[in-house]
Design a protein around this motif. Sequence first.
Motif, PDB file in Angstrom:
ATOM      1  N   VAL A   1       0.841  -1.192   0.000  1.00 19.83           N
ATOM      2  CA  VAL A   1       0.000   0.000   0.000  1.00 19.83           C
ATOM      3  C   VAL A   1       0.879   1.246   0.000  1.00 19.83           C
ATOM      4  N   PRO A   2       0.313   2.389  -0.370  1.00 20.28           N
ATOM      5  CA  PRO A   2       1.117   3.608  -0.476  1.00 20.28           C
ATOM      6  C   PRO A   2       1.727   4.036   0.859  1.00 20.28           C
TER       7      PRO A   2
ATOM      8  N   LEU B   1       1.658   9.223  -4.601  1.00 18.28           N
ATOM      9  CA  LEU B   1       1.284   7.961  -3.961  1.00 18.28           C
ATOM     10  C   LEU B   1       1.541   6.812  -4.927  1.00 18.28           C
TER      11      LEU B   1
ATOM     12  N   ALA C   1       1.652   2.380  -5.302  1.00 19.81           N
ATOM     13  CA  ALA C   1       1.292   1.072  -4.756  1.00 19.81           C
ATOM     14  C   ALA C   1       1.926   0.013  -5.637  1.00 19.81           C
TER      15      ALA C   1
ATOM     16  N   VAL D   1      -8.797  -1.086   1.343  1.00 24.18           N
ATOM     17  CA  VAL D   1      -7.935  -0.083   0.720  1.00 24.18           C
ATOM     18  C   VAL D   1      -8.445   0.101  -0.706  1.00 24.18           C
TER      19      VAL D   1
ATOM     20  N   MET E   1      -8.043   2.229  -4.220  1.00 20.93           N
ATOM     21  CA  MET E   1      -7.047   3.030  -4.935  1.00 20.93           C
ATOM     22  C   MET E   1      -7.498   3.204  -6.376  1.00 20.93           C
TER      23      MET E   1
ATOM     24  N   LEU F   1      -0.799   6.454  -8.112  1.00 19.19           N
ATOM     25  CA  LEU F   1      -2.178   6.647  -7.683  1.00 19.19           C
ATOM     26  C   LEU F   1      -2.621   8.094  -7.740  1.00 19.19           C
TER      27      LEU F   1
ATOM     28  N   TYR G   1      -6.642   7.459  -2.973  1.00 21.68           N
ATOM     29  CA  TYR G   1      -6.354   6.432  -1.971  1.00 21.68           C
ATOM     30  C   TYR G   1      -7.312   6.609  -0.799  1.00 21.68           C
TER      31      TYR G   1
ATOM     32  N   ARG H   1      -8.341   4.449   2.915  1.00 21.27           N
ATOM     33  CA  ARG H   1      -8.038   3.330   3.811  1.00 21.27           C
ATOM     34  C   ARG H   1      -9.076   3.307   4.919  1.00 21.27           C
TER      35      ARG H   1
END
Length: 168
Positions: free
Chosen positions: A26-27, A56, A58, A101, A103, A129, A132, A134
């Motif tokens: 993940v970022p 960002l 990923a 998550v 994205m 990205l 994002y 979360r």
Amino acid sequence: MRDLLKFMNTFVDGYGFAGVASAVEVPKIEVATRDFTAAGMAGPIEVRMARLANALMAKLTFEGFDPHLYETLDITEGSLIPFTCKGSTEDGDGTTHAHNVAMRGFTKVLDEGEWKDGESVPLKLDMSLRYYRRERDGVELFEIDQENMIFRVKGKDLLAEHRANIGR
């Protein structure tokens, strides 16, 4: 023991890849800072600049040659692909938690790695990205939308007043 990842699944453009997706990075969220010093200070301090320091990114890893995954991938300009990673964790007391998550971005690197007879060939994607989000148990932890100047942490929009100040 707290929140050990027990299971995960990855969706690309709404299509699930259980048994195919093997890893997701993940970022990293790094806040931009600059050094500040003024009269009467013993030295510089870092000051947050209300934005991210880097784009960002990923990384996703898939095993094998899944034709649906290859059909979904697009590297043309303007093509943004939605990815969702869902995880299930479990505390030491048996309580489970849902992790989500979401994205959206484009494929920057598509790496099929090294082919070896009789072995799995991983497909590794590096994604740049634009969006994002979360969540844990349905509660938003972060939402970042760089293009629309949105940076929310635990539901608080850190840039709302700045957007208003500049007429956005």
